[in-house]
Design a protein around this motif. Structure first.
Motif, PDB file in Angstrom:
ATOM      1  N   SER A   1       3.760  -8.437  11.130  1.00  0.00           N
ATOM      2  CA  SER A   1       3.127  -7.137  11.960  1.00  0.00           C
ATOM      3  C   SER A   1       2.548  -6.075  11.139  1.00  0.00           C
ATOM      4  N   VAL A   2       1.626  -5.674  11.074  1.00  0.00           N
ATOM      5  CA  VAL A   2       1.069  -4.438  10.560  1.00  0.00           C
ATOM      6  C   VAL A   2       2.169  -3.467  10.244  1.00  0.00           C
ATOM      7  N   GLU A   3       2.989  -3.251  11.391  1.00  0.00           N
ATOM      8  CA  GLU A   3       3.902  -2.153  11.200  1.00  0.00           C
ATOM      9  C   GLU A   3       4.878  -2.437  10.250  1.00  0.00           C
ATOM     10  N   GLU A   4       5.355  -3.812  10.171  1.00  0.00           N
ATOM     11  CA  GLU A   4       6.248  -4.240   9.195  1.00  0.00           C
ATOM     12  C   GLU A   4       5.601  -4.212   7.887  1.00  0.00           C
ATOM     13  N   LEU A   5       4.366  -4.492   7.533  1.00  0.00           N
ATOM     14  CA  LEU A   5       3.731  -4.379   6.359  1.00  0.00           C
ATOM     15  C   LEU A   5       3.691  -2.708   5.990  1.00  0.00           C
ATOM     16  N   ILE A   6       3.387  -1.980   6.679  1.00  0.00           N
ATOM     17  CA  ILE A   6       3.469  -0.313   6.302  1.00  0.00           C
ATOM     18  C   ILE A   6       4.762  -0.061   6.052  1.00  0.00           C
TER      19      ILE A   6
ATOM     20  N   LEU B   1      -6.358   6.455  11.602  1.00  0.00           N
ATOM     21  CA  LEU B   1      -5.206   6.339  12.310  1.00  0.00           C
ATOM     22  C   LEU B   1      -3.881   6.518  11.220  1.00  0.00           C
ATOM     23  N   LYS B   2      -3.326   7.861  11.377  1.00  0.00           N
ATOM     24  CA  LYS B   2      -2.312   8.030  10.290  1.00  0.00           C
ATOM     25  C   LYS B   2      -1.066   7.159  10.690  1.00  0.00           C
ATOM     26  N   PRO B   3      -0.520   6.343   9.750  1.00  0.00           N
ATOM     27  CA  PRO B   3       0.613   5.452   9.931  1.00  0.00           C
ATOM     28  C   PRO B   3       1.926   6.076  10.381  1.00  0.00           C
ATOM     29  N   GLU B   4       2.566   5.309  11.310  1.00  0.00           N
ATOM     30  CA  GLU B   4       3.707   5.938  11.744  1.00  0.00           C
ATOM     31  C   GLU B   4       4.841   5.152  11.228  1.00  0.00           C
TER      32      GLU B   4
ATOM     33  N   LEU C   1      -4.083   0.589   3.131  1.00  0.00           N
ATOM     34  CA  LEU C   1      -2.835   1.167   3.856  1.00  0.00           C
ATOM     35  C   LEU C   1      -1.948   1.850   2.675  1.00  0.00           C
ATOM     36  N   ALA C   2      -1.887   1.381   1.531  1.00  0.00           N
ATOM     37  CA  ALA C   2      -1.106   2.038   0.360  1.00  0.00           C
ATOM     38  C   ALA C   2      -1.847   3.409   0.170  1.00  0.00           C
ATOM     39  N   LEU C   3      -3.063   3.531  -0.116  1.00  0.00           N
ATOM     40  CA  LEU C   3      -3.685   4.886  -0.237  1.00  0.00           C
ATOM     41  C   LEU C   3      -3.500   5.756   1.054  1.00  0.00           C
ATOM     42  N   MET C   4      -3.223   5.408   2.284  1.00  0.00           N
ATOM     43  CA  MET C   4      -3.014   6.066   3.289  1.00  0.00           C
ATOM     44  C   MET C   4      -1.475   6.831   3.305  1.00  0.00           C
ATOM     45  N   LEU C   5      -0.840   5.913   2.681  1.00  0.00           N
ATOM     46  CA  LEU C   5       0.642   6.254   2.467  1.00  0.00           C
ATOM     47  C   LEU C   5       1.050   7.187   1.296  1.00  0.00           C
ATOM     48  N   ASN C   6       0.020   7.367   0.571  1.00  0.00           N
ATOM     49  CA  ASN C   6      -0.115   8.388  -0.665  1.00  0.00           C
ATOM     50  C   ASN C   6       0.607   7.688  -1.950  1.00  0.00           C
ATOM     51  N   LYS C   7       0.242   6.281  -1.939  1.00  0.00           N
ATOM     52  CA  LYS C   7       0.970   5.421  -3.037  1.00  0.00           C
ATOM     53  C   LYS C   7      -0.116   5.201  -3.847  1.00  0.00           C
ATOM     54  N   PRO C   8       0.115   5.674  -5.459  1.00  0.00           N
ATOM     55  CA  PRO C   8      -1.021   5.251  -6.589  1.00  0.00           C
ATOM     56  C   PRO C   8      -1.095   3.710  -6.256  1.00  0.00           C
ATOM     57  N   VAL C   9      -2.602   3.242  -6.675  1.00  0.00           N
ATOM     58  CA  VAL C   9      -2.664   1.861  -6.589  1.00  0.00           C
ATOM     59  C   VAL C   9      -3.562   1.380  -7.927  1.00  0.00           C
TER      60      VAL C   9
END
Length: 438
Positions: free
Chosen positions: A316-321, A217-220, A340-348
């Motif tokens: 909520s997960v929306e707030e975390l994203i 599921l791609k984050p919105e 979720l960080a990886l899905m948002l293309n954040k180096p971790v």
């Protein structure tokens, strides 16, 4: 009545029941549930979805699907509530014989009724097949119970991208293997889970490995990413970490060691003028750590601009994203903070307390940015973070490709598990031999 006036049988809608520890404010689990609900509707648009979970009221309110309790046994009594009955061995035996056994039989009947019409019972991702904080007669027993009842209903039983192991208790191992043996389909979210189950004697030769369901599921994002000042922003994902005792016994000493080290790393970031967002992944469990790191800085008389620390509530997960989206890089402990960080293309950089995290990072090509939380060394963490910053742009390009590949791979899994139901929806009568209504 002529043949022209005979109406075709009404097509029965597929009912998919999703099972898991949902509704407890574990934000990673909630995103997993969002992901599979989204994909059930994507691949089976006519299907009905319900959830068998820990907190049905929360799930119905958050995800707008009917929900049933896994068991009222998993709901803890209010603090301070006294147990009734004597504490002697004879009294306990009589209470179990006269009260608990009939009550448990009633729970089986209720669960059987809840599965009425269900064609597919999906054991939905998450780490449900490990025993961290789980006894044999807790969630594992419930997984077996619902699996047996699904087969009694002639429903398909699927374990989809689940995490497994370690499982220390011998009885838990037997229960988990029995439940898995009933499945029509099994897949695991990493190689570790599949290999672990094989190592304890379960045949996984014909099973599959697919990524964690959250990747499907791609984050919105609600709007443009918020920025905290003009400098680089680091998300520091924290956890109320007490150790990995499989009995769930907490260790305050372990927590204090973790607190000292993450506070030292936080101070290092602040000295270098980073803005730091404090993040958590479980709104119910992670209640201490954010306040404690700030208090620890004060105890050390560490001076910094208060605007450098961003500590916002998350419910909520929306707030975390949204909070993760406002970062440039992430250093985190919780599994789904990392996902979720990886899905948002954040180096971790990962502080790994479980094999699932090491597997996640290795699969994403980030193994060198993963450090075990056991014996965590701040100097090594600093070195990993400096290297992460130096390679940030290269890593972001690679992560984008990896996440897209994961999403495509999970699409193929959904096609695989829903293929028969898709064909059923396309048939004129929509009937098959599963999911009895009796």
């Amino acid at each position: 009545m002529t043949m022209d006036t005979v109406k075709p049988p009404r097509r029965a809608r597929t009912t998919v029941s999703l099972f898991g520890n949902f509704g407890t404010h574990n934000l990673g689990n909630e995103y997993t549930l969002q992901a599979i609900i989204h994909n059930v509707h994507k691949y089976l648009p006519q299907a009905k979805v319900n959830c068998i979970c820990t907190s049905p009221r929360e799930v119905t309110a958050s995800h707008e699907v009917p929900a049933f309790p896994i068991s009222d046994r998993l709901v803890k009594a209010p603090a301070g509530e006294e147990r009734r009955g004597g504490n002697g061995a004879v009294a306990k035996f009589i209470r179990r014989l006269l009260v608990r056994l009939p009550r448990e039989l009633a729970r089986w009947v209720e669960a059987f009724r809840a599965l009425k019409g269900t064609r597919m019972l999906v054991m939905t991702g998450t780490g449900m097949l490990g025993d961290f904080g789980i006894g044999p007669f807790d969630l594992h027993y419930e997984i077996l119970k619902w699996s047996l009842l699904a087969k009694a209903r002639r429903s398909k039983l699927l374990f989809v991208s689940v995490g497994a192991g370690p499982i220390a208790h011998p009885l838990s191992r037997l229960i988990v293997q029995w439940a898995l043996s009933l499945a029509d389909y099994r897949s695991y979210r990493d190689d570790f889970s599949k290999h672990y189950l094989a190592s304890i004697g379960f045949d996984t030769q014909n099973d599959f490995v697919y990524p964690d369901l959250a990747f499907s599921l791609k984050p919105e994002l609600p709007g443009p990413s918020r920025r905290d000042g003009g400098g680089r922003v680091v998300g520091l994902g924290l956890m109320d970490y007490y150790g990995n005792d499989p009995t769930g016994n907490s260790s305050e000493a372990t927590y204090q060691q973790y607190l000292e080290k993450v506070t030292t790393f936080l101070a290092w970031l602040l000295e270098r003028k980073y803005t730091v967002r404090l993040l958590i992944g479980d709104a119910t469990y992670d209640t201490r750590i954010r306040g404690d790191v700030v208090k620890k800085l004060q105890e050390r008389a560490f001076r910094y601009d208060e605007r450098q620390i961003v500590d916002e509530p998350v419910g909520s997960v929306e707030e975390l994203i949204d909070q993760l989206a406002a970062t440039d890089a992430v250093v985190a402990t919780r599994f789904h903070n990392l996902v979720l960080a990886l899905m948002l293309n954040k180096p971790v950089v990962a502080l790994s307390y479980h094999e699932k995290i090491a597997s996640l990072m290795a699969g994403a090509g980030m193994a060198e940015y993963c450090q075990s939380i056991h014996g965590l060394e701040v100097d090594s963490l600093v070195q990993q973070f400096v290297k992460l910053e130096q390679n940030s742009q290269i890593l972001k390009s690679s992560l984008e490709q990896t996440v897209e590949k994961y999403r495509e791979t999970l699409d193929r899994q959904y096609v695989r598990i829903f293929r028969d139901e898709v064909e059923l929806e396309q048939r004129p009568d929509g009937r098959n031999g599963t999911g009895t209504d009796g």
